[in-house]
Design a protein around this motif. Structure first.
Motif: not given
Length: 214
Positions: A13, A47, A16-22
């Motif tokens: 976690f 993503k 792992a890629y976190n789209p919310y940050r982007d």
């Protein structure tokens, strides 16, 4: 063993890629650092695409005059969300910025076929028809729109301008009055109607009109 499991769980976690940050940086940096914002938008779009993310990304590309890339993403947006109004409005905007009014019109006509009740598409489409002096096509769209956008004075005003172009002053006055019945402070409506009255030397009507919005 449990420690190894929880450590692996935490690391997954953590990295792992976190789209919310982007998403956040895509939106937050648009005004201050548009290139950085664009990088975040593009990565998130690869993503975890969303309609809003498409709009933000395409707008940033257009602002930086990367129109061909913007068009590629706009076409992809349309393929993924063909029943939404936004892809067609975005395509229209890009083509207008490029100076290709024919392609801009075609994008709206395609959008109108896919979304026949989209008020936004209808407004822009009617405007494109008026620019080309296709007044009957514009009237057909606007007559439908007045039944859908009953609380918006703009379609009535646009119809009034068409009738003025055609020399049908009484019909124009009728539609201008309808626009003011919806919103009596609608500036374009009362200014145009007042100008008509003054041109006809009906100064008492013009004065009464101006006083009604004070």
């Amino acid at each position: 063993m449990k420690l190894l499991f929880f450590l692996s769980f935490f690391l997954y976690f953590a990295f792992a890629y976190n789209p919310y940050r982007d998403y956040v940086f895509c939106r937050y940096l648009q005004e201050s650092k548009p290139q950085e914002a664009l990088n975040f938008c593009l990565r998130a779009l690869q993503k975890a695409p969303t309609p809003t993310l498409y709009v933000d990304t395409i707008r940033l590309l257009a602002v930086r005059k990367r129109f061909q890339e913007a068009l590629v993403y706009a076409e992809k947006f349309k393929r993924e969300y063909p029943q939404d109004k936004e892809p067609y409005l975005v395509l229209h905007s890009i083509y207008v910025l490029k100076g290709d009014r024919q392609k801009a019109l075609e994008a709206l006509e395609e959008g109108y076929r896919a979304n026949p009740n989209s008020k936004e598409i209808m407004i822009f489409l009617a405007d494109e028809y008026i620019r080309r002096n296709r007044l009957q096509d514009a009237k057909d769209v606007l007559e439908r729109l007045v039944n859908l956008a009953v609380d918006n004075p703009l379609p009535y005003y646009m119809l009034a301008r068409i009738y003025l172009t055609e020399g049908k002053k009484e019909k124009a006055i009728e539609y201008l009055n309808k626009s003011l019945q919806i919103k009596k402070t609608f500036e374009a409506g009362f200014t145009t109607l007042g100008s008509i009255y003054e041109g006809e030397k009906e100064f008492s009507k013009a004065e009464s009109l101006y006083l009604s919005v004070l």
